[in-house]
Enzyme design. Structure first.
Site, PDB file in Angstrom:
ATOM      1  N   TRP A 127       0.467  -1.076  -0.107  1.00 27.00           N
ATOM      2  CA  TRP A 127      -0.139  -0.130  -0.465  1.00 27.00           C
ATOM      3  C   TRP A 127       0.869   1.086  -0.064  1.00 27.00           C
ATOM      4  O   TRP A 127       1.913   1.597   0.839  1.00 27.00           O
ATOM      5  CB  TRP A 127      -0.776  -0.388   0.716  1.00 27.00           C
ATOM      6  CG  TRP A 127      -1.890   0.985   1.141  1.00 27.00           C
ATOM      7  CD1 TRP A 127      -2.446   1.296   0.639  1.00 27.00           C
ATOM      8  CD2 TRP A 127      -2.174   1.133   2.597  1.00 27.00           C
ATOM      9  NE1 TRP A 127      -3.521   2.402   0.965  1.00 27.00           N
ATOM     10  CE2 TRP A 127      -3.294   2.723   1.884  1.00 27.00           C
ATOM     11  CE3 TRP A 127      -1.666   2.366   3.839  1.00 27.00           C
ATOM     12  CZ2 TRP A 127      -3.991   3.545   3.577  1.00 27.00           C
ATOM     13  CZ3 TRP A 127      -2.372   3.165   4.744  1.00 27.00           C
ATOM     14  CH2 TRP A 127      -3.196   3.921   4.601  1.00 27.00           C
ATOM     15  N   ASP A 208      -1.210  -5.906   8.874  1.00 29.72           N
ATOM     16  CA  ASP A 208      -1.597  -5.240   8.404  1.00 29.72           C
ATOM     17  C   ASP A 208      -2.982  -5.970   7.925  1.00 29.72           C
ATOM     18  O   ASP A 208      -3.244  -6.445   7.392  1.00 29.72           O
ATOM     19  CB  ASP A 208      -0.939  -3.620   7.097  1.00 29.72           C
ATOM     20  CG  ASP A 208      -2.162  -2.901   6.954  1.00 29.72           C
ATOM     21  OD1 ASP A 208      -3.186  -2.639   8.049  1.00 29.72           O
ATOM     22  OD2 ASP A 208      -1.827  -1.562   6.575  1.00 29.72           O
ATOM     23  N   ALA A 210      -6.567  -4.946   7.313  1.00 29.56           N
ATOM     24  CA  ALA A 210      -7.605  -3.681   7.196  1.00 29.56           C
ATOM     25  C   ALA A 210      -9.119  -4.487   6.431  1.00 29.56           C
ATOM     26  O   ALA A 210      -9.850  -4.039   5.992  1.00 29.56           O
ATOM     27  CB  ALA A 210      -6.791  -2.840   6.228  1.00 29.56           C
ATOM     28  N   LYS A 243     -13.084  -0.506   6.397  1.00 31.91           N
ATOM     29  CA  LYS A 243     -14.637  -1.011   5.357  1.00 31.91           C
ATOM     30  C   LYS A 243     -14.974  -2.927   5.696  1.00 31.91           C
ATOM     31  O   LYS A 243     -16.077  -2.993   5.417  1.00 31.91           O
ATOM     32  CB  LYS A 243     -13.301  -2.363   4.475  1.00 31.91           C
ATOM     33  CG  LYS A 243     -12.280  -1.476   3.023  1.00 31.91           C
ATOM     34  CD  LYS A 243     -11.155  -0.521   3.725  1.00 31.91           C
ATOM     35  CE  LYS A 243     -10.797  -0.054   2.943  1.00 31.91           C
ATOM     36  NZ  LYS A 243      -9.287   0.774   3.783  1.00 31.91           N
TER      37      LYS A 243
HETATM   38  C1  LMR Z   1      -7.292   2.226  -0.714  1.00 32.52           C
HETATM   39  O1  LMR Z   1      -5.788   1.323  -0.451  1.00 32.52           O
HETATM   40  O2  LMR Z   1      -7.766   2.483  -1.788  1.00 32.52           O
HETATM   41  C2  LMR Z   1      -7.628   2.510   1.045  1.00 32.52           C
HETATM   42  O3  LMR Z   1      -6.791   1.948   1.658  1.00 32.52           O
HETATM   43  C3  LMR Z   1      -7.708   4.171   0.908  1.00 32.52           C
HETATM   44  C4  LMR Z   1      -6.479   4.814   1.609  1.00 32.52           C
HETATM   45  O4  LMR Z   1      -6.366   5.139   1.880  1.00 32.52           O
HETATM   46  O5  LMR Z   1      -5.730   4.528   0.316  1.00 32.52           O
END
Ligand code: LMR
Length: 394
Positions: A127, A208, A210, A243
Site C-alpha cells: 500500500w 496490517d 484492513a 471496510k
Molecule cells: C486504498 O488503498 O484505496 C484504501 O486503503 C484507501 C486509502 O486510504 O488509500
C-alpha cells in the site's frame, strides 16, 4: 515562514479520485480508491451500524473523554474478533487509533522508539501509504519481492530469499489477508514458512489487517494473523474497521501489541497510551463505540456478519464474472487469476501506459500500477472492462 515549504508528491490513489470526479463522461467506471460499492454504486451504511447509531443516540448521556487507549471494551471486542483464543488476552496491549492508518502510523512510531535503527521490510508492491509514512518518519525501508508478474500470484521463493536479510530489531510488514494492491495472498504452508523464518531471524512481524471478512470469511481471514501471533514472541497488528464495518470516515482502528508475557504487556500498554497522547490525545470514539455495540450484541452481530458475508460473496461473484467474460473474449485462461485473488483488489499486471489508455479510450479508472477495485464493478460494467482490457492489448 511557510514560503520555505516544498510541494509534496500527491497520493496517487486520492489523485485518481479527483480525476474521476472531474471526468464528464457518463459511462466512466471507477475502480480506484478502496471503498466498497454495491451494484448501484453506493457505499451503504450497514444495517447494524444504523441500528447501533440509533440506539447510541437514545442511550448516550455524555461525550466526556474516555481513555487515552480508547474504551477497553472496544479493545476486548476487537482482540477477540482478530485473535480469537490464539493468545491470552493478558498478553495483548491495545490502543484505539484513528482508522487503520492511525494504527499503522502508531506502530511505526513504536518500533522507532524501541529501535531508532529499525528497518521495515515491505512487500513489493505494498500500500503506497506504508512507504510514505515510513519515509516521513525517517525509517529505513527494505523491499522484498512478492508479486509474480507472470502468474499474478506470489513469488514465494523470491519473498523468502529476500527476507533472509531480516534480523533481530527489524520489522517485517505483512498483509494479514487480501493483499493491497495485488490481491495475491500466501497459503497456510507459506505462512508457516514465514513464521519459521521469523523465529530463526528474531525479526518482529507487523500485520496490517484492513480487510478482515472481505477475502475468505471473518474467521478464515484472521487465521494467518492468529497463526503468527501464537508462534512468535512479539507481533504488532494494525486492524481497521473502515471496510468490514463500512465506517470509513469515522476513523476506527486498533493497534495491538502481542507479547510473550504479562509484564511486557504493561510497558507496551503504557507506551501506546503515551503515543496516543503525543499525537492526538484521545482517539475518536464514535465508530469504536458502534463496533463494540455490534460485536457485543448477538442480534446486531449476526445481522452485521450476514451483511458482511453478502458483500464478500458479491465481490467473489464479480471476480468470477470478469474472469469468465475474459475467458470468453480471449479463448484463454490467462485471466483466471482474477477469480483466485481475494479481497477488494486485483493487480491486472500491465504497465501505466495501458492503464492510461484504458482511462482515455474507455473511461476506466484504475491505479497506475494496474490495481483494480473489484467492488467498483457491476453486471453492466464487467463487459465494458473486459472489452477494454482485450482492446488495449493487456
Ligand atoms: C486504498 O488503498 O484505496 C484504501 O486503503 C484507501 C486509502 O486510504 O488509500
Amino acid at each position: 515562514m511557510f514560503e520555505t515549504l516544498k510541494p509534496q508528491p500527491a497520493d496517487k490513489i486520492l489523485q485518481l479520485m479527483q480525476m474521476f470526479k472531474d471526468d464528464p463522461r457518463d459511462d466512466k467506471v471507477d475502480l480506484g480508491v478502496g471503498v466498497y460499492k454495491d451494484a448501484t454504486g453506493l457505499t451503504p451504511v450497514m444495517r447494524a451500524i444504523k441500528a447501533a447509531e440509533h440506539r447510541l443516540w437514545e442511550e448516550q448521556t455524555t461525550k466526556t473523554y474516555v481513555g487515552l487507549a480508547g474504551d477497553p471494551a472496544f479493545s476486548d471486542a476487537m482482540i477477540a474478533m482478530v485473535l480469537g483464543d490464539a493468545v491470552p488476552r493478558s498478553q495483548v496491549a491495545a490502543a484505539a487509533t484513528p482508522g487503520g492508518t492511525g494504527a499503522v502510523r502508531q506502530a511505526f512510531e513504536l518500533v522507532k522508539m524501541a529501535n531508532p535503527n529499525v528497518r521495515v521490510f515491505v512487500s513489493d508492491p505494498t500500500w503506497p501509504n506504508h512507504l510514505t509514512i515510513l519515509k516521513y518518519l525517517g525509517i529505513e525501508t527494505v523491499t522484498y519481492r512478492y508479486f509474480d508478474a507472470e502468474t499474478r500470484g506470489v513469488d514465494f521463493g523470491a519473498m523468502l530469499e529476500d527476507l533472509q536479510a531480516a534480523r533481530k530489531g527489524d520489522v517485517i510488514l505483512l498483509h494479514g489477508c487480501c493483499h493491497n494492491p495485488t490481491g495475491a495472498n500466501l497459503n497456510p504452508i507459506e505462512w508457516q514458512a514465514v513464521i519459521d523464518l521469523l523465529n530463526r531471524s528474531g525479526a518482529t512481524p507487523m500485520i496490517d489487517l484492513a480487510y478482515q471478512g472481505f477475502g475468505d470469511g471473518l474467521e478464515e481471514d484472521a487465521a494467518a494473523t492468529r497463526q503468527v501471533a501464537s508462534s512468535v514472541p512479539e507481533t504488532l497488528i494494525a486492524a481497521s474497521c473502515s471496510k468490514n464495518f463500512g465506517i470509513y470516515r469515522e476513523r476506527t482502528g486498533l493497534l495491538m501489541v502481542v507479547s510473550g508475557n504479562e509484564a511486557a504487556r504493561g510497558l507496551n500498554q503504557d507506551t501506546l497510551a503515551f503515543l496516543n497522547r503525543q499525537n492526538y490525545s484521545f482517539p475518536p470514539d464514535h465508530g469504536a463505540r458502534l463496533v463494540t455495540m455490534i460485536l457485543n450484541d448477538a442480534a446486531l452481530r449476526a445481522d452485521w456478519a450476514a451483511e458482511l458475508e453478502a458483500v464478500r460473496l458479491s465481490m467473489l461473484d464479480l471476480r468470477r464474472q470478469l474472469a469468465d467474460e475474459l475467458q470468453r473474449l480471449t479463448g484463454s485462461d490467462r485471466f483466471s487469476f482474477l477469480a483466485q485473488h481475494r479481497g477488494m483488489f486485483s493487480r491486472l499486471g500491465c504497465g501505466p501506459d495501458l492503464v492510461e489508455k484504458m482511462r482515455k479510450d474507455h473511461g476506466i479508472y484504475m491505479v497506475s500500477d494496474s490495481r483494480m477495485n473489484i467492488a467498483g464493478l457491476n453486471a453492466r460494467t464487467i463487459p465494458i472492462l473486459a472489452n477494454a482490457i482485450v482492446e488495449s492489448g493487456v
